[in-house]
Scaffold this motif. Structure first.
Motif, PDB file in Angstrom:
ATOM      1  N   GLU A  22     -19.047 -49.936  -6.811  1.00 16.37           N
ATOM      2  CA  GLU A  22     -20.261 -49.906  -7.621  1.00 16.37           C
ATOM      3  C   GLU A  22     -19.967 -49.407  -9.032  1.00 16.37           C
ATOM      4  OE1 GLU A  22     -23.451 -51.039  -6.599  1.00 16.37           O
ATOM      5  OE2 GLU A  22     -22.017 -51.898  -5.197  1.00 16.37           O
TER       6      GLU A  22
ATOM      7  N   ARG B 138     -18.276 -52.230 -10.870  1.00 18.54           N
ATOM      8  CA  ARG B 138     -19.269 -53.227 -11.272  1.00 18.54           C
ATOM      9  C   ARG B 138     -20.042 -52.739 -12.508  1.00 18.54           C
ATOM     10  NH1 ARG B 138     -24.040 -55.432  -7.319  1.00 18.54           N
ATOM     11  NH2 ARG B 138     -24.845 -53.309  -7.580  1.00 18.54           N
ATOM     12  N   GLN B 139     -20.413 -51.473 -12.499  1.00 18.35           N
ATOM     13  CA  GLN B 139     -21.173 -50.904 -13.610  1.00 18.35           C
ATOM     14  C   GLN B 139     -20.368 -50.912 -14.909  1.00 18.35           C
ATOM     15  OE1 GLN B 139     -23.386 -47.077 -13.025  1.00 18.35           O
ATOM     16  NE2 GLN B 139     -21.922 -46.299 -14.532  1.00 18.35           N
TER      17      GLN B 139
ATOM     18  N   HIS C 256     -21.530 -56.268  -2.467  1.00 18.19           N
ATOM     19  CA  HIS C 256     -20.923 -55.351  -1.509  1.00 18.19           C
ATOM     20  C   HIS C 256     -21.151 -55.839  -0.087  1.00 18.19           C
ATOM     21  CE1 HIS C 256     -21.219 -51.457   0.950  1.00 18.19           C
ATOM     22  NE2 HIS C 256     -19.937 -51.686   0.749  1.00 18.19           N
TER      23      HIS C 256
ATOM     24  N   ARG D 245     -28.353 -46.796  -7.827  1.00 17.44           N
ATOM     25  CA  ARG D 245     -28.217 -47.988  -6.985  1.00 17.44           C
ATOM     26  C   ARG D 245     -29.075 -47.904  -5.726  1.00 17.44           C
ATOM     27  NH1 ARG D 245     -25.991 -51.937 -10.100  1.00 17.44           N
ATOM     28  NH2 ARG D 245     -24.139 -51.157 -11.185  1.00 17.44           N
TER      29      ARG D 245
END
Length: 331
Positions: free
Chosen positions: A177, A180-181, A189, A326
């Motif tokens: 995550e 990705r950010q 995921h 998230r």
């Protein structure tokens, strides 16, 4: 079986060296207290993994140092929480110790608000033990050969790139995550119940990508069944010297490793905690121990006492906003 035999052989030299230590009767009060009874090393995960391996190294070293049995207790269940709560309730004498991965100390307190423990309130940080690089790897059928190509591919074909992790809220899930950010990659995921099932699907091509720790993925990278694109450590991994870090690949702010440490029950006297940290430094500095861990994709990594506690707090502060932003919830 061969791995455990090799481990026992490798540790023999460390044990012999420790047996030459000065008589404990002439040692400090903390040394005499630690030599007064047997040790229980609680490993809250099943035998065979990194936590179990590190626990057995520690147990062997303490047995040799203090002439007292040190037994590894694989107290599994509830994502490690059963073993952790056992240590929380133990007498704070230094004879019951917890060997635990980072996630239970830095992720679960945010992910699982109803935990039966608090890190600061229930435990005394003794020392970190070892760490392993995390690797972003893909099935060789994926056309991307660099991180930049992977990010571009994910944006060109939304929802086409998914990554496997050993479970919702695991450190490897959150590493994905964060990647990705920070990179802008459009990746999905896919959670599994453990590293093994997810890794099998990536090897089989069902899932194209995995973020795995070095001990799990290194053999498959070396055999050509996976292609490594980057490591998430601040520095390149000695096992994969030609693979760039994420920072070198242009993605900043994802300098993360998988690490493991030792905790004692809160209230364990400071001199005892400090002596245990010194013992751990001696045990894990033995060349045979270093060689064994390196073969498994781990490196000795020692940070003790207050510095170790501060490390835990800082990493918790990294994960907490990601979990909340998230809306990640334990399953």
């Amino acid at each position: 079986m061969q791995r455990h035999t090799f481990l026992r052989q490798a540790l023999a030299g460390a044990a012999c060296a420790l047996l030459l230590a000065p008589a404990l009767a002439q040692g400090s009060d903390a040394e005499r207290q630690l030599a007064s009874q047997a040790f229980s090393i609680v490993a809250p995960f099943p035998p065979g993994g990194p936590v179990d391996t590190l626990s057995r190294i520690l147990a062997t070293g303490l047995t040799a140092r203090y002439r007292q049995p040190a037994v590894v207790d694989n107290r599994t269940g509830a994502s490690g929480n059963i073993g952790i709560e056992l240590v929380k309730r133990a007498a704070p004498t230094g004879h019951t110790l917890l060997v635990v991965p980072q996630g239970n100390l830095t992720i679960n307190p945010t992910l699982m608000p109803r935990l039966g423990y608090t890190v600061d309130g229930d435990f005394a940080p003794v020392s970190s033990l070892a760490k392993a690089a995390n690797v972003i790897a893909v099935n060789p059928a994926v056309p991307a050969k660099t991180i930049a190509e992977l990010v571009a591919l994910s944006k060109a074909k939304p929802d086409s790139i998914s990554y496997a992790s050993p479970g919702v809220g695991s450190s490897l899930h959150l590493a994905g995550e964060l990647f990705r950010q920070q990179s802008g990659a459009d990746i999905l995921h896919v959670a599994y119940k453990g590293t093994g099932p997810g890794l099998n699907d990536v090897l089989g091509g069902t899932v194209p990508m995995i973020i795995g720790n070095m001990p799990s993925v290194l053999p498959h990278i070396q055999s050509g069944k996976l292609r490594a694109l980057a490591v998430t450590d601040p520095a390149r991994a000695t096992e994969l010297p030609d693979v760039p870090t994420l920072a070198e690949a242009g993605v900043q702010g994802v300098a993360l490793s998988s690490w493991y440490g030792v905790m004692a029950p809160k209230g364990t006297p400071a001199p005892v905690v400090e002596q245990l940290a010194r013992d751990i430094a001696q045990i894990f500095s033995e060349p045979a121990v270093k060689a064994q861990l390196q073969k498994q994709g781990m490196g000795v990594w020692l940070t003790s006492g207050a510095a170790f506690g501060e490390l835990i707090r800082k990493e918790t502060a990294v994960w907490a906003p990601i979990i909340k932003a998230r809306k990640i919830e334990a399953q």
